[in-house]
Scaffold this motif. Structure first.
Motif, PDB file in Angstrom:
ATOM      1  N   GLN A  73       8.790   0.181   8.948  1.00  0.00           N
ATOM      2  CA  GLN A  73       7.779  -0.865   8.991  1.00  0.00           C
ATOM      3  C   GLN A  73       7.154  -0.980   7.601  1.00  0.00           C
ATOM      4  N   THR A  74       6.209  -1.885   7.472  1.00  0.00           N
ATOM      5  CA  THR A  74       5.466  -2.018   6.229  1.00  0.00           C
ATOM      6  C   THR A  74       4.074  -1.450   6.446  1.00  0.00           C
ATOM      7  N   ALA A  75       3.677  -0.544   5.569  1.00  0.00           N
ATOM      8  CA  ALA A  75       2.342   0.051   5.631  1.00  0.00           C
ATOM      9  C   ALA A  75       1.472  -0.633   4.584  1.00  0.00           C
ATOM     10  N   CYS A  76       0.324  -1.081   5.004  1.00  0.00           N
ATOM     11  CA  CYS A  76      -0.613  -1.685   4.062  1.00  0.00           C
ATOM     12  C   CYS A  76      -1.585  -0.612   3.607  1.00  0.00           C
ATOM     13  N   THR A  77      -1.689  -0.447   2.307  1.00  0.00           N
ATOM     14  CA  THR A  77      -2.602   0.555   1.769  1.00  0.00           C
ATOM     15  C   THR A  77      -3.721  -0.127   0.999  1.00  0.00           C
ATOM     16  N   VAL A  78      -4.912   0.346   1.224  1.00  0.00           N
ATOM     17  CA  VAL A  78      -6.060  -0.092   0.439  1.00  0.00           C
ATOM     18  C   VAL A  78      -6.551   1.164  -0.260  1.00  0.00           C
ATOM     19  N   ILE A  79      -5.989   1.403  -1.425  1.00  0.00           N
ATOM     20  CA  ILE A  79      -6.281   2.622  -2.178  1.00  0.00           C
ATOM     21  C   ILE A  79      -6.280   2.276  -3.654  1.00  0.00           C
ATOM     22  N   SER A  80      -7.160   2.911  -4.371  1.00  0.00           N
ATOM     23  CA  SER A  80      -7.226   2.647  -5.806  1.00  0.00           C
ATOM     24  C   SER A  80      -6.005   3.231  -6.509  1.00  0.00           C
TER      25      SER A  80
ATOM     26  N   ALA B 266       2.999  14.318   0.737  1.00  0.00           N
ATOM     27  CA  ALA B 266       3.910  13.250   1.166  1.00  0.00           C
ATOM     28  C   ALA B 266       4.520  13.582   2.519  1.00  0.00           C
ATOM     29  N   LEU B 267       4.918  14.832   2.708  1.00  0.00           N
ATOM     30  CA  LEU B 267       5.480  15.239   3.995  1.00  0.00           C
ATOM     31  C   LEU B 267       4.432  15.165   5.106  1.00  0.00           C
ATOM     32  N   ALA B 268       3.172  15.462   4.779  1.00  0.00           N
ATOM     33  CA  ALA B 268       2.087  15.354   5.765  1.00  0.00           C
ATOM     34  C   ALA B 268       1.862  13.891   6.152  1.00  0.00           C
ATOM     35  N   VAL B 269       1.917  12.996   5.179  1.00  0.00           N
ATOM     36  CA  VAL B 269       1.782  11.560   5.471  1.00  0.00           C
ATOM     37  C   VAL B 269       2.940  11.110   6.354  1.00  0.00           C
ATOM     38  N   ALA B 270       4.166  11.528   6.024  1.00  0.00           N
ATOM     39  CA  ALA B 270       5.337  11.161   6.822  1.00  0.00           C
ATOM     40  C   ALA B 270       5.201  11.669   8.257  1.00  0.00           C
ATOM     41  N   GLN B 271       4.723  12.895   8.426  1.00  0.00           N
ATOM     42  CA  GLN B 271       4.543  13.457   9.767  1.00  0.00           C
ATOM     43  C   GLN B 271       3.470  12.698  10.541  1.00  0.00           C
ATOM     44  N   PHE B 272       2.374  12.366   9.870  1.00  0.00           N
ATOM     45  CA  PHE B 272       1.297  11.575  10.482  1.00  0.00           C
ATOM     46  C   PHE B 272       1.850  10.242  10.994  1.00  0.00           C
ATOM     47  N   LEU B 273       2.622   9.573  10.145  1.00  0.00           N
ATOM     48  CA  LEU B 273       3.190   8.282  10.536  1.00  0.00           C
ATOM     49  C   LEU B 273       4.202   8.441  11.679  1.00  0.00           C
ATOM     50  N   HIS B 274       5.018   9.470  11.595  1.00  0.00           N
ATOM     51  CA  HIS B 274       6.014   9.736  12.639  1.00  0.00           C
ATOM     52  C   HIS B 274       5.339   9.950  13.989  1.00  0.00           C
ATOM     53  N   ASN B 275       4.255  10.723  13.995  1.00  0.00           N
ATOM     54  CA  ASN B 275       3.534  11.011  15.234  1.00  0.00           C
ATOM     55  C   ASN B 275       2.956   9.749  15.872  1.00  0.00           C
TER      56      ASN B 275
ATOM     57  N   GLY C 132      11.165   5.536   6.223  1.00  0.00           N
ATOM     58  CA  GLY C 132      11.974   4.326   6.150  1.00  0.00           C
ATOM     59  C   GLY C 132      11.182   3.062   5.925  1.00  0.00           C
ATOM     60  N   GLY C 133       9.917   3.211   5.561  1.00  0.00           N
ATOM     61  CA  GLY C 133       9.056   2.047   5.393  1.00  0.00           C
ATOM     62  C   GLY C 133       8.839   1.650   3.952  1.00  0.00           C
ATOM     63  N   ALA C 134       8.038   0.650   3.785  1.00  0.00           N
ATOM     64  CA  ALA C 134       7.655   0.155   2.470  1.00  0.00           C
ATOM     65  C   ALA C 134       6.145  -0.021   2.437  1.00  0.00           C
ATOM     66  N   ILE C 135       5.595  -0.034   1.238  1.00  0.00           N
ATOM     67  CA  ILE C 135       4.151  -0.190   1.069  1.00  0.00           C
ATOM     68  C   ILE C 135       3.835  -1.590   0.566  1.00  0.00           C
ATOM     69  N   SER C 136       2.793  -2.146   1.114  1.00  0.00           N
ATOM     70  CA  SER C 136       2.240  -3.401   0.618  1.00  0.00           C
ATOM     71  C   SER C 136       0.774  -3.120   0.320  1.00  0.00           C
ATOM     72  N   GLY C 137       0.399  -3.256  -0.913  1.00  0.00           N
ATOM     73  CA  GLY C 137      -0.969  -2.923  -1.307  1.00  0.00           C
ATOM     74  C   GLY C 137      -1.939  -4.056  -1.057  1.00  0.00           C
ATOM     75  N   ALA C 138      -3.150  -3.686  -0.769  1.00  0.00           N
ATOM     76  CA  ALA C 138      -4.245  -4.640  -0.624  1.00  0.00           C
ATOM     77  C   ALA C 138      -5.426  -4.097  -1.414  1.00  0.00           C
ATOM     78  N   SER C 139      -6.333  -4.959  -1.727  1.00  0.00           N
ATOM     79  CA  SER C 139      -7.494  -4.557  -2.515  1.00  0.00           C
ATOM     80  C   SER C 139      -8.762  -4.751  -1.702  1.00  0.00           C
ATOM     81  N   ALA C 140      -9.711  -3.858  -1.877  1.00  0.00           N
ATOM     82  CA  ALA C 140     -11.009  -3.997  -1.225  1.00  0.00           C
ATOM     83  C   ALA C 140     -11.739  -5.231  -1.759  1.00  0.00           C
TER      84      ALA C 140
END
Length: 116
Positions: A73-80, A58-67, A96-104
């Motif tokens: 913002q809203t992050a759209c995830t396409v993940i099972s 989770a911290l790696a994802v946060a750092q990736f997004l920060h960079n 500080g963001g939120a997730i909005s899921g999408a489907s393949a």
């Protein structure tokens, strides 16, 4: 119309950010048992994430997004529905963001609506 009333008392409202509460609970679990399994792959129980690994991811994802300048913002995830979903959710929340899921399986129209 029927109105249902809970037999339980009111739930206290948190005064801290969700990610702060989650990280605190994860740290408590790590202190008690650093190798405790937090998420187990339902199709293959030998694959799992410990609380320590989930926090690190989770911290790696946060750092990736920060960079990349991601903030509130809203992050759209396409993940099972998998054991890594929580790490994405928490990483986005830390920024500080939120997730909005999408489907393949979404149609092009559904994906466009989701992204807009």
């Amino acid at each position: 119309m029927v109105i249902y009333t809970s037999p339980f008392g009111p739930f206290p409202v948190s005064t801290t950010a969700l990610h702060t509460d989650l990280l605190q609970k994860i740290d408590e679990a790590i202190q008690k048992n650093p190798e405790k399994k937090a998420f187990i792959d339902g199709s293959n129980p030998s694959k799992f994430l410990t609380y320590s690994a989930a926090k690190a991811q989770a911290l790696a994802v946060a750092q990736f997004l920060h960079n990349r300048g991601f903030q509130k913002q809203t992050a759209c995830t396409v993940i099972s529905n998998c054991k890594e979903f929580f790490t994405f959710f928490l990483g986005v929340a830390i920024q500080g963001g939120a997730i909005s899921g999408a489907s393949a399986l979404f149609t092009q129209f559904e994906l466009e609506r989701q992204f807009k």
